[in-house]
Design a protein around this motif. Structure first.
Motif, PDB file in Angstrom:
ATOM      1  N   ALA A   1       0.830  -1.206   0.000  1.00 41.71           N
ATOM      2  CA  ALA A   1       0.000   0.000   0.000  1.00 41.71           C
ATOM      3  C   ALA A   1       0.864   1.254   0.000  1.00 41.71           C
ATOM      4  O   ALA A   1       0.577   2.235  -0.698  1.00 41.71           O
ATOM      5  CB  ALA A   1      -0.931  -0.002   1.209  1.00 41.71           C
ATOM      6  N   THR A   2       1.952   1.234   0.782  1.00 39.35           N
ATOM      7  CA  THR A   2       2.866   2.376   0.838  1.00 39.35           C
ATOM      8  C   THR A   2       3.526   2.608  -0.507  1.00 39.35           C
ATOM      9  O   THR A   2       3.659   3.749  -0.969  1.00 39.35           O
ATOM     10  CB  THR A   2       3.938   2.146   1.919  1.00 39.35           C
ATOM     11  OG1 THR A   2       3.303   1.974   3.196  1.00 39.35           O
ATOM     12  CG2 THR A   2       4.895   3.323   1.993  1.00 39.35           C
ATOM     13  N   GLN A   3       3.923   1.521  -1.157  1.00 40.49           N
ATOM     14  CA  GLN A   3       4.536   1.632  -2.481  1.00 40.49           C
ATOM     15  C   GLN A   3       3.539   2.173  -3.497  1.00 40.49           C
ATOM     16  O   GLN A   3       3.893   3.024  -4.331  1.00 40.49           O
ATOM     17  CB  GLN A   3       5.052   0.273  -2.926  1.00 40.49           C
ATOM     18  CG  GLN A   3       5.778   0.310  -4.273  1.00 40.49           C
ATOM     19  CD  GLN A   3       6.260  -1.066  -4.694  1.00 40.49           C
ATOM     20  OE1 GLN A   3       5.614  -2.077  -4.432  1.00 40.49           O
ATOM     21  NE2 GLN A   3       7.411  -1.108  -5.356  1.00 40.49           N
ATOM     22  N   GLN A   4       2.291   1.718  -3.420  1.00 43.90           N
ATOM     23  CA  GLN A   4       1.275   2.192  -4.355  1.00 43.90           C
ATOM     24  C   GLN A   4       0.988   3.671  -4.148  1.00 43.90           C
ATOM     25  O   GLN A   4       0.809   4.422  -5.104  1.00 43.90           O
ATOM     26  CB  GLN A   4      -0.016   1.383  -4.183  1.00 43.90           C
ATOM     27  CG  GLN A   4      -1.094   1.716  -5.200  1.00 43.90           C
ATOM     28  CD  GLN A   4      -0.614   1.525  -6.626  1.00 43.90           C
ATOM     29  OE1 GLN A   4      -0.076   0.470  -6.974  1.00 43.90           O
ATOM     30  NE2 GLN A   4      -0.785   2.532  -7.463  1.00 43.90           N
ATOM     31  N   ARG A   5       0.958   4.110  -2.894  1.00 41.68           N
ATOM     32  CA  ARG A   5       0.732   5.533  -2.619  1.00 41.68           C
ATOM     33  C   ARG A   5       1.870   6.378  -3.178  1.00 41.68           C
ATOM     34  O   ARG A   5       1.647   7.475  -3.688  1.00 41.68           O
ATOM     35  CB  ARG A   5       0.578   5.765  -1.112  1.00 41.68           C
ATOM     36  CG  ARG A   5      -0.800   5.416  -0.570  1.00 41.68           C
ATOM     37  CD  ARG A   5      -1.032   6.040   0.788  1.00 41.68           C
ATOM     38  NE  ARG A   5      -0.169   5.451   1.806  1.00 41.68           N
ATOM     39  CZ  ARG A   5      -0.494   4.398   2.546  1.00 41.68           C
ATOM     40  NH1 ARG A   5      -1.657   3.809   2.360  1.00 41.68           N
ATOM     41  NH2 ARG A   5       0.330   3.947   3.462  1.00 41.68           N
ATOM     42  N   ALA A   6       3.093   5.865  -3.065  1.00 39.38           N
ATOM     43  CA  ALA A   6       4.245   6.597  -3.600  1.00 39.38           C
ATOM     44  C   ALA A   6       4.150   6.706  -5.121  1.00 39.38           C
ATOM     45  O   ALA A   6       4.435   7.765  -5.704  1.00 39.38           O
ATOM     46  CB  ALA A   6       5.540   5.896  -3.195  1.00 39.38           C
ATOM     47  N   ILE A   7       3.733   5.622  -5.767  1.00 42.70           N
ATOM     48  CA  ILE A   7       3.579   5.640  -7.222  1.00 42.70           C
ATOM     49  C   ILE A   7       2.508   6.648  -7.628  1.00 42.70           C
ATOM     50  O   ILE A   7       2.684   7.425  -8.577  1.00 42.70           O
ATOM     51  CB  ILE A   7       3.226   4.226  -7.743  1.00 42.70           C
ATOM     52  CG1 ILE A   7       4.416   3.281  -7.556  1.00 42.70           C
ATOM     53  CG2 ILE A   7       2.812   4.276  -9.211  1.00 42.70           C
ATOM     54  CD1 ILE A   7       4.100   1.827  -7.829  1.00 42.70           C
ATOM     55  N   THR A   8       1.396   6.643  -6.901  1.00 45.88           N
ATOM     56  CA  THR A   8       0.313   7.590  -7.189  1.00 45.88           C
ATOM     57  C   THR A   8       0.777   9.027  -6.983  1.00 45.88           C
ATOM     58  O   THR A   8       0.489   9.912  -7.790  1.00 45.88           O
ATOM     59  CB  THR A   8      -0.907   7.301  -6.294  1.00 45.88           C
ATOM     60  OG1 THR A   8      -1.379   5.974  -6.549  1.00 45.88           O
ATOM     61  CG2 THR A   8      -2.035   8.288  -6.571  1.00 45.88           C
TER      62      THR A   8
END
Length: 229
Positions: A73-80
Motif C-alpha cells: 500500500a505504501t509503495q502504491q501511494r508513492a507511485i500515485t
C-alpha cells in the motif's frame, strides 16, 4: 488561495522534488520524507521453522501478512504521488518557469481525468504534501486554482487563474512607491494591458483576501510614516 505555503512550511521535508532537466522538468520523490516499510522475509522464514504453537504461528503469519499489505500500500501511494506530481508539473510549466503570476487554472478533476483516478484520490494525494522547485518550496495543493472568477472564460483572460491574478495584484502593489499608490482602478487597467479583464469589485475582493488595505488607507499610512520619520 494565492497565499502560497512557502513561508510557513516549517521543518517538514518536501516529499516531491522538481529540478530542471534541459527544456523539461524532472520530478522525483524524496525518499527521506517518505515512510518506509521493510518486511524481512528471510527472518520470517527462519522464525517459521522454529517450533511454536499453532496460535503463535497464526499470530506470526497474520502480522507478516499485514506488514506485506502495508508495504504494498505504501509503495502504491508513492507511485500515485509521483504520477500526480508529474501531471501537475506538466500542467504548470509556466508557473515553474515564470512564478506565481503564471499559475494556470487547474482543478482536482482535471488531474483525476488525466490519470483516470477518482477526484478524492487526487485530493488525498496532494493534502499536506510539499513540492520543492527551483522557485521555492510550496504546498502542492496551492498549485491548484480555479479559472478567474470561477468561470470557464479562460480565452478571454489569457488562461489566467484566480491565484495567478491575485499574485499579479500583489506584485503591482509591492511595486508601489510612496508618491505613487496604485488604486484598484489602476490595477484593473494594468491587468487589462496584460489581456486579463477583471471588474474593479473583483480586484477589491482579491486584494482584501490578501489582507491588503485599500489605496486610500495605504496612501494615508505612507503620509503618516513620512511625517514620523
Amino acid at each position: 488561495a494565492v497565499e502560497f505555503t512557502r513561508a510557513s512550511v516549517g521543518t517538514q521535508a518536501p516529499e516531491i522534488l522538481v529540478r530542471r532537466d534541459g527544456d523539461s522538468w524532472q520530478v522525483s520523490l524524496n525518499d527521506d520524507a517518505l515512510p518506509r516499510i521493510l518486511v524481512l522475509e528471510r527472518d520470517w522464514e527462519e522464525m517459521a521453522k522454529r517450533p511454536m504453537s499453532d496460535a503463535d504461528r497464526r499470530f506470526l503469519a497474520s502480522n507478516v501478512q499485514s506488514a506485506r499489505w502495508l508495504a504494498r500500500a505504501t509503495q502504491q501511494r508513492a507511485i500515485t504521488m509521483l504520477r500526480v506530481a508529474q501531471a501537475v508539473v506538466d500542467r504548470q510549466n509556466a508557473f515553474l518557469r515564470d512564478g506565481q503570476r503564471a499559475l494556470e487554472p487547474m482543478v482536482l478533476r482535471e488531474i483525476a481525468d488525466i490519470l483516470d483516478l477518482h477526484e478524492s484520490t487526487i485530493s488525498r494525494t496532494v493534502a499536506n504534501k510539499l513540492i520543492d522547485t527551483p522557485a521555492g518550496i510550496f504546498a502542492l495543493k496551492d498549485l491548484f486554482s480555479a479559472a478567474l472568477n470561477g468561470t470557464e472564460s479562460e480565452v478571454e483572460n489569457n488562461g489566467a487563474s484566480a491565484a495567478g491574478v491575485k499574485a499579479r495584484i500583489r506584485d503591482l502593489i509591492d511595486e508601489e512607491t510612496p508618491d505613487r499608490i496604485i488604486s484598484d482602478d489602476k490595477i484593473v487597467e494594468a491587468l487589462k494591458t496584460e489581456g486579463i479583464g477583471v471588474a474593479r469589485r473583483t480586484v477589491a475582493k482579491y486584494r482584501e483576501s490578501l489582507n491588503i488595505p485599500s489605496s486610500v488607507i495605504r496612501r494615508r499610512a505612507n503620509r503618516i510614516h513620512g511625517l514620523t520619520r
